[in-house]
Design a protein around this motif. Sequence first.
Motif, PDB file in Angstrom:
ATOM      1  N   GLY A 124       0.789  -1.220   0.000  1.00 44.38           N
ATOM      2  CA  GLY A 124       0.000   0.000   0.000  1.00 44.38           C
ATOM      3  C   GLY A 124       0.819   1.267   0.000  1.00 44.38           C
ATOM      4  N   LEU A 125       2.135   1.177  -0.202  1.00 44.66           N
ATOM      5  CA  LEU A 125       3.010   2.356  -0.250  1.00 44.66           C
ATOM      6  C   LEU A 125       3.158   2.794  -1.699  1.00 44.66           C
ATOM      7  CD1 LEU A 125       5.707   1.176   2.304  1.00 44.66           C
ATOM      8  CD2 LEU A 125       3.726   2.635   2.712  1.00 44.66           C
ATOM      9  N   HIS A 126       2.115   3.426  -2.217  1.00 43.96           N
ATOM     10  CA  HIS A 126       2.086   3.758  -3.644  1.00 43.96           C
ATOM     11  C   HIS A 126       3.036   4.894  -3.990  1.00 43.96           C
ATOM     12  CE1 HIS A 126      -1.810   1.711  -2.882  1.00 43.96           C
ATOM     13  NE2 HIS A 126      -1.556   1.152  -4.044  1.00 43.96           N
ATOM     14  N   SER A 127       3.248   5.830  -3.077  1.00 43.47           N
ATOM     15  CA  SER A 127       4.184   6.923  -3.374  1.00 43.47           C
ATOM     16  C   SER A 127       5.595   6.387  -3.539  1.00 43.47           C
ATOM     17  CB  SER A 127       4.135   7.966  -2.253  1.00 43.47           C
ATOM     18  OG  SER A 127       2.874   8.591  -2.196  1.00 43.47           O
ATOM     19  N   ALA A 128       6.000   5.453  -2.667  1.00 43.48           N
ATOM     20  CA  ALA A 128       7.328   4.868  -2.794  1.00 43.48           C
ATOM     21  C   ALA A 128       7.435   4.030  -4.069  1.00 43.48           C
ATOM     22  CB  ALA A 128       7.632   4.016  -1.564  1.00 43.48           C
ATOM     23  N   ALA A 129       6.385   3.289  -4.398  1.00 43.08           N
ATOM     24  CA  ALA A 129       6.402   2.507  -5.637  1.00 43.08           C
ATOM     25  C   ALA A 129       6.456   3.419  -6.857  1.00 43.08           C
ATOM     26  CB  ALA A 129       5.166   1.618  -5.698  1.00 43.08           C
ATOM     27  N   HIS A 130       5.782   4.550  -6.789  1.00 45.14           N
ATOM     28  CA  HIS A 130       5.819   5.507  -7.896  1.00 45.14           C
ATOM     29  C   HIS A 130       7.224   6.048  -8.103  1.00 45.14           C
ATOM     30  CE1 HIS A 130       5.370   9.747  -9.378  1.00 45.14           C
ATOM     31  NE2 HIS A 130       4.716   9.096 -10.326  1.00 45.14           N
ATOM     32  N   ASP A 131       7.939   6.332  -7.008  1.00 42.99           N
ATOM     33  CA  ASP A 131       9.314   6.814  -7.143  1.00 42.99           C
ATOM     34  C   ASP A 131      10.199   5.760  -7.796  1.00 42.99           C
ATOM     35  OD1 ASP A 131       8.558   9.142  -5.929  1.00 42.99           O
ATOM     36  OD2 ASP A 131       9.222   8.535  -3.922  1.00 42.99           O
ATOM     37  N   LEU A 132      10.041   4.502  -7.386  1.00 40.15           N
ATOM     38  CA  LEU A 132      10.839   3.447  -7.999  1.00 40.15           C
ATOM     39  C   LEU A 132      10.513   3.293  -9.479  1.00 40.15           C
ATOM     40  CD1 LEU A 132      10.941   0.565  -5.369  1.00 40.15           C
ATOM     41  CD2 LEU A 132      12.783   2.074  -6.054  1.00 40.15           C
ATOM     42  N   ALA A 133       9.232   3.371  -9.827  1.00 39.47           N
ATOM     43  CA  ALA A 133       8.837   3.174 -11.219  1.00 39.47           C
ATOM     44  C   ALA A 133       9.396   4.272 -12.105  1.00 39.47           C
ATOM     45  CB  ALA A 133       7.314   3.127 -11.320  1.00 39.47           C
ATOM     46  N   VAL A 134       9.374   5.505 -11.622  1.00 36.63           N
ATOM     47  CA  VAL A 134       9.830   6.632 -12.452  1.00 36.63           C
ATOM     48  C   VAL A 134      11.343   6.662 -12.561  1.00 36.63           C
ATOM     49  CG1 VAL A 134       9.906   9.153 -12.587  1.00 36.63           C
ATOM     50  CG2 VAL A 134       7.774   7.998 -11.992  1.00 36.63           C
ATOM     51  N   LEU A 135      12.037   6.531 -11.421  1.00 41.33           N
ATOM     52  CA  LEU A 135      13.484   6.748 -11.401  1.00 41.33           C
ATOM     53  C   LEU A 135      14.292   5.506 -11.753  1.00 41.33           C
ATOM     54  CD1 LEU A 135      13.719   8.931  -8.170  1.00 41.33           C
ATOM     55  CD2 LEU A 135      13.607   9.695 -10.544  1.00 41.33           C
ATOM     56  N   GLU A 136      13.758   4.305 -11.521  1.00 43.25           N
ATOM     57  CA  GLU A 136      14.555   3.100 -11.715  1.00 43.25           C
ATOM     58  C   GLU A 136      14.063   2.209 -12.853  1.00 43.25           C
ATOM     59  OE1 GLU A 136      17.272   2.609 -10.156  1.00 43.25           O
ATOM     60  OE2 GLU A 136      17.122   4.209  -8.682  1.00 43.25           O
ATOM     61  N   LEU A 137      12.745   2.028 -12.964  1.00 42.27           N
ATOM     62  CA  LEU A 137      12.224   1.071 -13.936  1.00 42.27           C
ATOM     63  C   LEU A 137      11.880   1.717 -15.276  1.00 42.27           C
ATOM     64  CD1 LEU A 137       9.879  -0.941 -11.539  1.00 42.27           C
ATOM     65  CD2 LEU A 137      12.238  -1.468 -12.217  1.00 42.27           C
ATOM     66  N   ALA A 138      11.360   2.929 -15.268  1.00 39.25           N
ATOM     67  CA  ALA A 138      10.947   3.584 -16.511  1.00 39.25           C
ATOM     68  C   ALA A 138      12.107   3.800 -17.477  1.00 39.25           C
ATOM     69  CB  ALA A 138      10.245   4.905 -16.202  1.00 39.25           C
ATOM     70  N   PRO A 139      13.308   4.235 -17.034  1.00 39.58           N
ATOM     71  CA  PRO A 139      14.399   4.404 -18.007  1.00 39.58           C
ATOM     72  C   PRO A 139      14.739   3.117 -18.763  1.00 39.58           C
ATOM     73  CG  PRO A 139      14.926   5.536 -15.961  1.00 39.58           C
ATOM     74  CD  PRO A 139      13.691   4.749 -15.705  1.00 39.58           C
ATOM     75  N   ASP A 140      14.704   1.980 -18.064  1.00 39.72           N
ATOM     76  CA  ASP A 140      14.998   0.719 -18.757  1.00 39.72           C
ATOM     77  C   ASP A 140      13.915   0.389 -19.773  1.00 39.72           C
ATOM     78  OD1 ASP A 140      17.242   0.490 -17.201  1.00 39.72           O
ATOM     79  OD2 ASP A 140      16.262  -0.770 -15.672  1.00 39.72           O
ATOM     80  N   ALA A 141      12.653   0.635 -19.427  1.00 35.38           N
ATOM     81  CA  ALA A 141      11.566   0.372 -20.376  1.00 35.38           C
ATOM     82  C   ALA A 141      11.669   1.273 -21.599  1.00 35.38           C
ATOM     83  CB  ALA A 141      10.218   0.565 -19.677  1.00 35.38           C
ATOM     84  N   VAL A 142      12.071   2.523 -21.395  1.00 36.95           N
ATOM     85  CA  VAL A 142      12.216   3.452 -22.527  1.00 36.95           C
ATOM     86  C   VAL A 142      13.346   3.005 -23.438  1.00 36.95           C
ATOM     87  CG1 VAL A 142      12.831   5.814 -23.138  1.00 36.95           C
ATOM     88  CG2 VAL A 142      11.195   5.392 -21.303  1.00 36.95           C
ATOM     89  N   MET A 143      14.471   2.606 -22.839  1.00 32.93           N
ATOM     90  CA  MET A 143      15.607   2.200 -23.666  1.00 32.93           C
ATOM     91  C   MET A 143      15.305   0.930 -24.455  1.00 32.93           C
ATOM     92  SD  MET A 143      17.768   4.533 -23.294  1.00 32.93           S
ATOM     93  CE  MET A 143      19.061   3.726 -24.212  1.00 32.93           C
ATOM     94  N   ARG A 144      14.449   0.088 -23.931  1.00 32.19           N
ATOM     95  CA  ARG A 144      14.063  -1.118 -24.658  1.00 32.19           C
ATOM     96  C   ARG A 144      12.885  -0.875 -25.593  1.00 32.19           C
ATOM     97  NH1 ARG A 144      13.460  -5.940 -20.432  1.00 32.19           N
ATOM     98  NH2 ARG A 144      12.262  -4.349 -19.311  1.00 32.19           N
ATOM     99  N   LYS A 145      12.400   0.364 -25.604  1.00 28.15           N
ATOM    100  CA  LYS A 145      11.272   0.767 -26.459  1.00 28.15           C
ATOM    101  C   LYS A 145      10.031  -0.084 -26.182  1.00 28.15           C
ATOM    102  CE  LYS A 145      14.321   2.371 -30.159  1.00 28.15           C
ATOM    103  NZ  LYS A 145      14.645   2.294 -31.609  1.00 28.15           N
ATOM    104  N   ASP A 146       9.889  -0.452 -24.921  1.00 32.01           N
ATOM    105  CA  ASP A 146       8.736  -1.252 -24.505  1.00 32.01           C
ATOM    106  C   ASP A 146       7.685  -0.293 -23.933  1.00 32.01           C
ATOM    107  OD1 ASP A 146       6.942  -3.110 -23.639  1.00 32.01           O
ATOM    108  OD2 ASP A 146       8.431  -4.407 -22.664  1.00 32.01           O
ATOM    109  N   VAL A 147       6.858   0.253 -24.817  1.00 35.86           N
ATOM    110  CA  VAL A 147       5.863   1.238 -24.397  1.00 35.86           C
ATOM    111  C   VAL A 147       4.781   0.581 -23.558  1.00 35.86           C
ATOM    112  CG1 VAL A 147       4.237   2.978 -25.206  1.00 35.86           C
ATOM    113  CG2 VAL A 147       6.370   2.594 -26.454  1.00 35.86           C
ATOM    114  N   GLU A 148       4.430  -0.641 -23.853  1.00 40.40           N
ATOM    115  CA  GLU A 148       3.392  -1.331 -23.087  1.00 40.40           C
ATOM    116  C   GLU A 148       3.838  -1.570 -21.635  1.00 40.40           C
ATOM    117  OE1 GLU A 148       0.396  -1.822 -24.081  1.00 40.40           O
ATOM    118  OE2 GLU A 148       0.850  -0.978 -26.063  1.00 40.40           O
TER     119      GLU A 148
END
Length: 882
Positions: A739-763
Motif C-alpha cells: 500500500g506504499l504507492h508513493s514509494a512505488a511511484h518513485d521506484l517506477a519513475v526513477l529506476e524502472l521507466a528508463p529501462d523500459a524506454v531504452m528497450r522501447k517497450d511502451v506497453e
Amino acid sequence: MAIFRAYASSSEDEDDIEFVASASGHSSDDDRRVESEIDAGHSQSEEESEEEEEEVHQTDASQASESGPDGEEPAANINLRPKSSVQFDPAVKSPSRRRSVANDTTIIPRARELGVDSQKVHVMQTALFRVPEEEAALRTVGQPTAEDRRRSRLLLGLSRKHSRDSDGEGLRADPGQRVSFGQDIEPIPVRPSRKYARVESSASAVTGNEGLFADAGLALGRSFRVGWGPGGKLIHLGALCGPYTSKTTTANSSIVHKSVMPLVAIATDDASTRASNLLSHHLKNTPIEKDADGVPFADPSRHLSFKSCVAQFPATDRSFETSLFRLGHALFDPIDLRLADSVSPDVRNCVLSLRRKAALSRWLQEAIATSVDAELRDNPGADWTTTVFTLLTGNQVEKACEVAMDSGSVKLASLIAQYPGDDEFRGDLRTQLALWREQRIDAHIDEPTRKIYALLAGIVDTLEGSKGKGREHCPDVKIAQDLSWKRAFGLHLWFCEPLESTIAEVFESYNGQWTDDSSGVSPPIPWYREKPRAESEKPPWTLPTSAEPPDALYSLIQLYADPACSLSTILKCLSFSESPVDYRLPWHLYIILSRCLGVRDFPDRETPSVKGDAAAEMSPGAEGHSPSADLLANSYALQLEQAGLIQEAAFVLLHIEGSAGRVKAIRELLCRSAPQLDDWMTSGLVGSLKLPMAWVNEAKVIVDFIFSTNGSDTCFLQAIYALDRGKIFDAYELYIMAGLHSAAHDLAVLELAPDAVMRKDVELLKELLGRFKVHPVDGWHTRGKVLMDYAHAVTRLQELYQRTEESGVSDDEAVELEHLGRSVPKLIAMLPDVLRDRSDARHNAAVTEMTTQLTKHLDRVKPLAIATAYERFLLAVEVAVA
C-alpha cells in the motif's frame, strides 16, 4: 529644526543642566505647557517660588532685549534653570497627555504665574514667533511617527552586554512602561529564542578537558553518539562506561565497536527454550481478534491460569520458576470448595482461608524439602536432636518422630506427634521451659533440644536462657538463626500462629520479625543470592548497593496477604533473576494475575469512562489503559527479539492495549527483523498471529521507519528492500502490495521507466505507471503522468500516421492529431525534469531516446496535420458560401 532636551537636577554638575535649544531661540506653546506641568508638580516654598519668578522674568526680559527690532532670531538661546531630580522620559510622552494638561483648569497659565499682562504676551508671541498655522505645520512634520516611537523605545531598552545578534539578543527591549492609563502599551517585538545559554569560561565543563574523549559526545556531539540496532545491538566508539567509571581507553579512535547488551542471566539457548515453552502454552489459550479499529489484539482467556502453566513443567522439577507458578496456583487459582449454595458467606470465607493455608503449607514443604535434605546430607555425623530440629523446620514431622524413637527418646517423640497441638498443649510446654529457666536446668540441656521444645511451644524468635553463672549460665537461643527465609517463614506458619489464623496474620508475624535486626532472622533475599558465587560467576551487571529487592516468592505471598499491594510493587526484575532487564516472568505473572484472574493490577490503569475515539483506542479485553502494562510488553518483546524469537515478540506486542501503539510497535519490529522474514516465519505471523500481510510486505521493503504525528501516524520510506541485491522490480511489487504507492511511484519513475524506454517497450511503461491512476501519489502530474503521456503520444502518433496514409482520418481524429501537434513540444520540454539525475547515464539516455521518438513522429505527422487542417478550412469556407 531638531530640538534637543536634557533634564537637569538641583546638583551643580554641568552634565545635569537642562539645555533647551531651538533654531528660533524660543520654546513653543507645547513646550511651555510641559514646563508649566513640571513646575506645578514641584513642592517649593513661597520664597523659592518668588525667587524663581523673578529670575524667569529677568530671563524673559533679556530674551526680549536680545531679539532684534525686526524679529531677527539669534543663533541659539540657552535657558538654564534648576530642576527637581524627578525625571521625565521624553520617549514615552503622549500628545493626548499634553492636551489633557493644557485643558486642566487647575494649572495656572505661564503669563498669570509671572504676573505679565496676557494681552502683552499675545502681542509679543505674535511678533516673535511664527504664525500658528505655520507652527502647526512644522510641528506636524517634526512629530515622530508610531514606528519612530517604537524604534526609539527599542533602542533605549537595548541590553548589549554579552549579547549577540545571531543568538537573538541584539534587539532585546525591556517591557514597555505605562505613563498613564490612557496610553496603550505596544507589544514587545518577537525575538528568536536562544538555543544555547552563554556561560563564563571558568564555569564551562569543557575548560581543561578539550582533549578528553572518554565521552566523545562532549567534543563532537552527534558524530560520535551511540546508535541502537536490531536486537539490542549497540554501535559505539571506545569502551562503554558509566558516569562514575574510570576508563583507561578513549574514544579517540576510528574503530567502531558493536556490542550486544546482555538481557538474561542464563545461556541464550536455555532462555529461548523456556520462553518458547511458556509462550506456546500462552498462545493456545489466547484468542486473537480484531478490535474496534480492525487491529489484531491478543485477549487471554480465563483458562490461562497458574495451574495450566504448572502442567508445562515436569513433576520432579524443583526450579525457582516452577516453584513460582506452583505458589501462584496455591494462592490465586480458583478452588472448588464443594459447599452447598445455602452455606453462609462467613463459613465459606473461613473454609476458603483454611484451604488456602493448607495449599500454602504443602507448597512450602515441597519448596524447602531440597534444602532440608541437603543439610542432612552435609552433616552425616550430627547429633540426633539436630536432625530432629532440621526435620521440624521442613515440617517433616513423621520423620522427626521416627528419628526420636530410634534414638530412645520416646517422650520427646510423643510430644512431636501431638504437633501442632492446642493452646493447652503449648501452655504446658511454655510452663516447662519457664521451670527449667527458673531452676537453671536449661544450662544442662543441649541447644537443639531446647529449640525443639521451643518450636512445640510456639516460640520461633528467641528462647530466653537462665542468668546463672559458671556452669549454670545458659545463653539465649535464636530459633530461626542460620535458616533461609522460607524455612523461617515456615516456623511462623506451622508452629507460631494457631491453626485458625490466616495467611495475612502469618505474613505479618514473619514480616515483623525479620525487619528487627536483633532477631537474627534472614530477610527474604532473592533465590540467586542465597549461596555465594565465585568471582568468575558474577553477573555482568554492576548494581548499586541499594538494589536489594525481596524474593519474588515473598512478594507473591505479600500480594495475597496485603490487599493494598499492587503489581508495580512486586514485579521487579531483580526479584526474579539477577538480570535487571529480564522481564519474562514478570510479564507472565501480570497476564495471569491481571488479565486472566483479575486479582490485582497496576495502579496507573485508567478507568474506562471515556467514549468515542478514546474508547476505540482501548482493547476489547482491557478495562482502561495502563502505560505500565504496555511498557512491560515492549520490554519483554525486545528481549525476545534479541534472542531471535520474532514470532514470539510479535505475539507479546499483540497484548499492548492501545491500537495505535500496538500497530506502531509491531510494524517497527517487523521492519527491524526484515532479513529474517522468510516464508516459514511469514506464515506464522500471518496465520497464527493474524497479522495483515501488508505489514509483512511493508517490512520486506523498509529497513527503517520515520514516524511523524499529523493526526495519525504516517510512515515515510527511508530505504528500500534488498539492500545490496538490486532487485528493484521486486521492491516495486512489494511496495504495491504494502500500500506504499508513493514509494512505488518513485521506484517506477526513477529506476524502472528508463529501462523500459531504452528497450522501447511502451506497453511495459504503461503497465508500470498505470497502477497509480486510481491512487493519489506525490508528484504524479509532473512525473508519472508525463511518462504516461509520452507512451500515449508515441503510440497514438504512429497509429494516426498509418491511418492517414491508408484511408485518411476522421474529424475526431483530425482534432486529436492537431491537439497532439501542440502538446508534444510541451511534453519534450518537461522530460528532462522527470528524469532529473544527470549523473545517471540511464536517465540521460532515456531523455534522449524519448525526445528523438517524439520528434521523429511529430515530423512525420505534422505535414499531414497541416494538410488536414487546410482541408477542413476549405470545407468550412464552402459550407459558409453555400
